[in-house]
Design a protein around this motif. Structure first.
Motif, PDB file in Angstrom:
ATOM      1  N   HIS A  71       0.871  -1.178   0.000  1.00  0.00           N
ATOM      2  CA  HIS A  71       0.000   0.000   0.000  1.00  0.00           C
ATOM      3  C   HIS A  71       0.906   1.226   0.000  1.00  0.00           C
ATOM      4  O   HIS A  71       1.414   1.633   1.045  1.00  0.00           O
ATOM      5  CB  HIS A  71      -0.932  -0.017   1.210  1.00  0.00           C
ATOM      6  N   LEU A  72       1.100   1.795  -1.174  1.00  0.00           N
ATOM      7  CA  LEU A  72       2.058   2.876  -1.372  1.00  0.00           C
ATOM      8  C   LEU A  72       1.304   4.201  -1.398  1.00  0.00           C
ATOM      9  O   LEU A  72       0.679   4.560  -2.396  1.00  0.00           O
ATOM     10  CB  LEU A  72       2.813   2.649  -2.686  1.00  0.00           C
ATOM     11  N   ILE A  73       1.349   4.923  -0.278  1.00  0.00           N
ATOM     12  CA  ILE A  73       0.592   6.168  -0.117  1.00  0.00           C
ATOM     13  C   ILE A  73       1.595   7.297   0.062  1.00  0.00           C
ATOM     14  O   ILE A  73       2.309   7.363   1.071  1.00  0.00           O
ATOM     15  CB  ILE A  73      -0.359   6.085   1.080  1.00  0.00           C
ATOM     16  N   VAL A  74       1.663   8.192  -0.918  1.00  0.00           N
ATOM     17  CA  VAL A  74       2.757   9.155  -1.018  1.00  0.00           C
ATOM     18  C   VAL A  74       2.215  10.580  -1.054  1.00  0.00           C
ATOM     19  O   VAL A  74       1.011  10.805  -1.141  1.00  0.00           O
ATOM     20  CB  VAL A  74       3.611   8.859  -2.265  1.00  0.00           C
ATOM     21  N   SER A  75       3.129  11.540  -1.010  1.00  0.00           N
ATOM     22  CA  SER A  75       2.736  12.944  -1.081  1.00  0.00           C
ATOM     23  C   SER A  75       2.374  13.329  -2.514  1.00  0.00           C
ATOM     24  O   SER A  75       2.663  12.609  -3.475  1.00  0.00           O
ATOM     25  CB  SER A  75       3.874  13.835  -0.564  1.00  0.00           C
ATOM     26  N   ARG A  76       1.767  14.484  -2.660  1.00  0.00           N
ATOM     27  CA  ARG A  76       1.167  14.927  -3.919  1.00  0.00           C
ATOM     28  C   ARG A  76       2.126  14.875  -5.106  1.00  0.00           C
ATOM     29  O   ARG A  76       1.764  14.392  -6.193  1.00  0.00           O
ATOM     30  CB  ARG A  76       0.661  16.365  -3.752  1.00  0.00           C
ATOM     31  N   ASP A  77       3.339  15.345  -4.941  1.00  0.00           N
ATOM     32  CA  ASP A  77       4.258  15.484  -6.072  1.00  0.00           C
ATOM     33  C   ASP A  77       5.124  14.254  -6.304  1.00  0.00           C
ATOM     34  O   ASP A  77       5.789  14.146  -7.334  1.00  0.00           O
ATOM     35  CB  ASP A  77       5.168  16.700  -5.861  1.00  0.00           C
ATOM     36  N   PHE A  78       5.136  13.316  -5.361  1.00  0.00           N
ATOM     37  CA  PHE A  78       6.022  12.167  -5.458  1.00  0.00           C
ATOM     38  C   PHE A  78       5.780  11.334  -6.717  1.00  0.00           C
ATOM     39  O   PHE A  78       6.750  10.974  -7.406  1.00  0.00           O
ATOM     40  CB  PHE A  78       5.886  11.296  -4.212  1.00  0.00           C
ATOM     41  N   PRO A  79       4.535  10.993  -7.084  1.00  0.00           N
ATOM     42  CA  PRO A  79       4.336  10.126  -8.257  1.00  0.00           C
ATOM     43  C   PRO A  79       4.886  10.720  -9.541  1.00  0.00           C
ATOM     44  O   PRO A  79       5.501  10.017 -10.357  1.00  0.00           O
ATOM     45  CB  PRO A  79       2.812   9.964  -8.324  1.00  0.00           C
ATOM     46  N   ARG A  80       4.690  12.016  -9.742  1.00  0.00           N
ATOM     47  CA  ARG A  80       5.172  12.640 -10.979  1.00  0.00           C
ATOM     48  C   ARG A  80       6.688  12.746 -10.997  1.00  0.00           C
ATOM     49  O   ARG A  80       7.323  12.580 -12.040  1.00  0.00           O
ATOM     50  CB  ARG A  80       4.501  14.009 -11.156  1.00  0.00           C
ATOM     51  N   ARG A  81       7.291  13.032  -9.837  1.00  0.00           N
ATOM     52  CA  ARG A  81       8.755  13.090  -9.782  1.00  0.00           C
ATOM     53  C   ARG A  81       9.365  11.707  -9.988  1.00  0.00           C
ATOM     54  O   ARG A  81      10.412  11.572 -10.617  1.00  0.00           O
ATOM     55  CB  ARG A  81       9.206  13.675  -8.439  1.00  0.00           C
ATOM     56  N   LEU A  82       8.721  10.680  -9.468  1.00  0.00           N
ATOM     57  CA  LEU A  82       9.249   9.333  -9.596  1.00  0.00           C
ATOM     58  C   LEU A  82       9.142   8.802 -11.018  1.00  0.00           C
ATOM     59  O   LEU A  82      10.077   8.180 -11.534  1.00  0.00           O
ATOM     60  CB  LEU A  82       8.499   8.386  -8.643  1.00  0.00           C
ATOM     61  N   THR A  83       8.001   9.040 -11.666  1.00  0.00           N
ATOM     62  CA  THR A  83       7.731   8.427 -12.965  1.00  0.00           C
ATOM     63  C   THR A  83       8.019   9.329 -14.153  1.00  0.00           C
ATOM     64  O   THR A  83       8.163   8.841 -15.279  1.00  0.00           O
ATOM     65  CB  THR A  83       6.259   7.995 -13.049  1.00  0.00           C
ATOM     66  N   GLY A  84       8.056  10.645 -13.924  1.00  0.00           N
ATOM     67  CA  GLY A  84       8.198  11.576 -15.038  1.00  0.00           C
ATOM     68  C   GLY A  84       6.895  11.869 -15.751  1.00  0.00           C
ATOM     69  O   GLY A  84       6.871  12.667 -16.705  1.00  0.00           O
ATOM     70  N   GLU A  85       5.791  11.267 -15.308  1.00  0.00           N
ATOM     71  CA  GLU A  85       4.482  11.524 -15.906  1.00  0.00           C
ATOM     72  C   GLU A  85       3.957  12.887 -15.446  1.00  0.00           C
ATOM     73  O   GLU A  85       4.054  13.238 -14.271  1.00  0.00           O
ATOM     74  CB  GLU A  85       3.488  10.436 -15.506  1.00  0.00           C
ATOM     75  N   ARG A  86       3.378  13.642 -16.354  1.00  0.00           N
ATOM     76  CA  ARG A  86       2.818  14.941 -15.992  1.00  0.00           C
ATOM     77  C   ARG A  86       1.472  14.797 -15.296  1.00  0.00           C
ATOM     78  O   ARG A  86       1.091  15.619 -14.473  1.00  0.00           O
ATOM     79  CB  ARG A  86       2.676  15.814 -17.237  1.00  0.00           C
ATOM     80  N   SER A  87       0.730  13.762 -15.639  1.00  0.00           N
ATOM     81  CA  SER A  87      -0.585  13.512 -15.065  1.00  0.00           C
ATOM     82  C   SER A  87      -0.459  12.685 -13.796  1.00  0.00           C
ATOM     83  O   SER A  87       0.204  11.644 -13.790  1.00  0.00           O
ATOM     84  CB  SER A  87      -1.467  12.766 -16.079  1.00  0.00           C
ATOM     85  N   LEU A  88      -1.098  13.134 -12.699  1.00  0.00           N
ATOM     86  CA  LEU A  88      -1.072  12.374 -11.464  1.00  0.00           C
ATOM     87  C   LEU A  88      -1.727  11.015 -11.654  1.00  0.00           C
ATOM     88  O   LEU A  88      -1.220  10.000 -11.159  1.00  0.00           O
ATOM     89  CB  LEU A  88      -1.793  13.145 -10.350  1.00  0.00           C
ATOM     90  N   GLU A  89      -2.822  10.975 -12.394  1.00  0.00           N
ATOM     91  CA  GLU A  89      -3.516   9.704 -12.609  1.00  0.00           C
ATOM     92  C   GLU A  89      -2.613   8.692 -13.319  1.00  0.00           C
ATOM     93  O   GLU A  89      -2.500   7.526 -12.910  1.00  0.00           O
ATOM     94  CB  GLU A  89      -4.804   9.925 -13.425  1.00  0.00           C
ATOM     95  N   LYS A  90      -1.967   9.136 -14.377  1.00  0.00           N
ATOM     96  CA  LYS A  90      -1.069   8.234 -15.114  1.00  0.00           C
ATOM     97  C   LYS A  90       0.123   7.829 -14.259  1.00  0.00           C
ATOM     98  O   LYS A  90       0.605   6.689 -14.338  1.00  0.00           O
ATOM     99  CB  LYS A  90      -0.607   8.901 -16.399  1.00  0.00           C
ATOM    100  N   ALA A  91       0.610   8.760 -13.424  1.00  0.00           N
ATOM    101  CA  ALA A  91       1.747   8.448 -12.561  1.00  0.00           C
ATOM    102  C   ALA A  91       1.382   7.376 -11.540  1.00  0.00           C
ATOM    103  O   ALA A  91       2.167   6.453 -11.279  1.00  0.00           O
ATOM    104  CB  ALA A  91       2.231   9.712 -11.857  1.00  0.00           C
ATOM    105  N   LEU A  92       0.181   7.461 -10.956  1.00  0.00           N
ATOM    106  CA  LEU A  92      -0.250   6.452  -9.994  1.00  0.00           C
ATOM    107  C   LEU A  92      -0.397   5.090 -10.667  1.00  0.00           C
ATOM    108  O   LEU A  92      -0.016   4.061 -10.103  1.00  0.00           O
ATOM    109  CB  LEU A  92      -1.573   6.867  -9.350  1.00  0.00           C
TER     110      LEU A  92
END
Length: 318
Positions: free
Chosen positions: A181-202
């Protein structure tokens, strides 16, 4: 699961001594301003989440490292008062982690953290029985090698792992595949994946690392989660905010409580949002920990912020 569970939750991660300074407004560069209040309080991501879960009736254990200063005694006293089993290692001749937290008139906080490297929790400091006699493991990734070791042991024992990540620490890519269960802060998914969209990053995080759930906490915009099949969005609760310190810690605690109760995901997320909101109504990381009954009352009758993700967006993104 290996053996019999001695505790419901074990937390391996950060603790800190929080010096919370209340200001009318955040100071400009070069300014000299008066502050309204100053409090020295126990905090830290994992430590606070563990204390909250203990307050809600769970049996908990905390594993971490402190210095040998006066602040360390404050942490020992806080865990003892809360009823948390504390497995704390001591680094001699060092100071415990310290945070200076500036809280402005709106309740938003800015955190300054100082930590002696000698208080880093190492994989070699851990014992398997601390991890494998729990029903769930919570890590924050700050001491990444120790978190990875603990998560490896948990995975071997069939114990679910929950993570609270807000930075891309060195070695985090070894930890991520071990998180359920990976629950992260708002900007973490986009910084990790390089995706601009939060949905796509998740979605990409879930696909690449195999988590059962990927989610991002969004402050007053609530939480957005992806379960591998669809999105779940819950708006945040509207409360009078005093201090947002510890909101994310309480969100994770609320999620863990719901997970241990076997609740549906939407109820877990709702309880977590309500617990986080109520914690913001008092000063300090643990100042607003409320009872389960009080949290559920807010869930039933509380007002919410406007939804940031309307229902039609809860679809699979290509």
């Amino acid at each position: 699961m290996a053996g019999t569970a001695e505790v419901d939750l074990v937390g391996v991660g950060l603790n800190a001594t929080d010096t919370v300074i209340s200001l009318a407004a955040f100071p400009a560069i070069g300014a000299k301003i008066e502050f309204d209040d100053l409090q020295v309080l126990p905090g830290g991501q994992t430590a606070t989440a563990v204390v909250a879960c203990q307050a809600w009736g769970m049996r908990t254990r905390y594993v971490g490292k402190l210095g040998d200063d006066h602040a360390a005694q404050m942490h020992h006293d806080a865990f003892r008062a809360a009823g948390v089993e504390a497995q704390i290692l001591i680094a001699a001749n060092t100071t415990s982690a310290q945070s200076i937290i500036l809280v402005d008139g709106s309740g938003e906080r800015t955190v300054l953290l100082k930590r002696d490297e000698r208080t880093t929790l190492l994989a070699a400091d851990l014992k398997p029985e601390w991890i494998q006699t729990a029903r769930a493991l919570h890590v924050d990734g700050f001491d990444t090698a120790a978190a990875t070791c603990a998560a490896t042991w948990a995975r071997e024992a069939g114990i679910p792992v929950i993570a609270d990540l807000d930075e891309i620490y060195a070695g985090v890519h070894d930890l991520l595949p071990l998180i359920d269960h990976l629950i992260v802060s708002r900007d973490f998914p986009r910084r990790l994946t390089g995706e601009r969209s939060l949905e796509k990053a998740l979605q990409r995080m879930q696909l690449e690392y195999g988590s059962k759930l990927t989610a991002a906490t969004l402050g007053h915009d609530g939480v957005l989660a992806w379960d591998g099949g669809r999105f779940h969005y819950r708006p945040a609760y509207l409360v009078p905010v005093v201090d947002t310190t510890g909101a994310g810690d309480l969100f994770h605690a609320g999620f863990i409580h719901g997970l241990m109760q076997g609740w549906p995901l939407d109820r877990q997320l709702d309880f977590a949002c309500a617990a986080a909101a109520l914690n913001c109504t008092a000063a300090g990381a643990r100042g607003g920990i409320q009872s389960v009954a009080t949290i559920e009352s807010l869930m039933q009758d509380g007002d919410r912020y406007p939804a940031a993700y309307p229902a039609p967006k809860h679809t699979v993104f290509a």
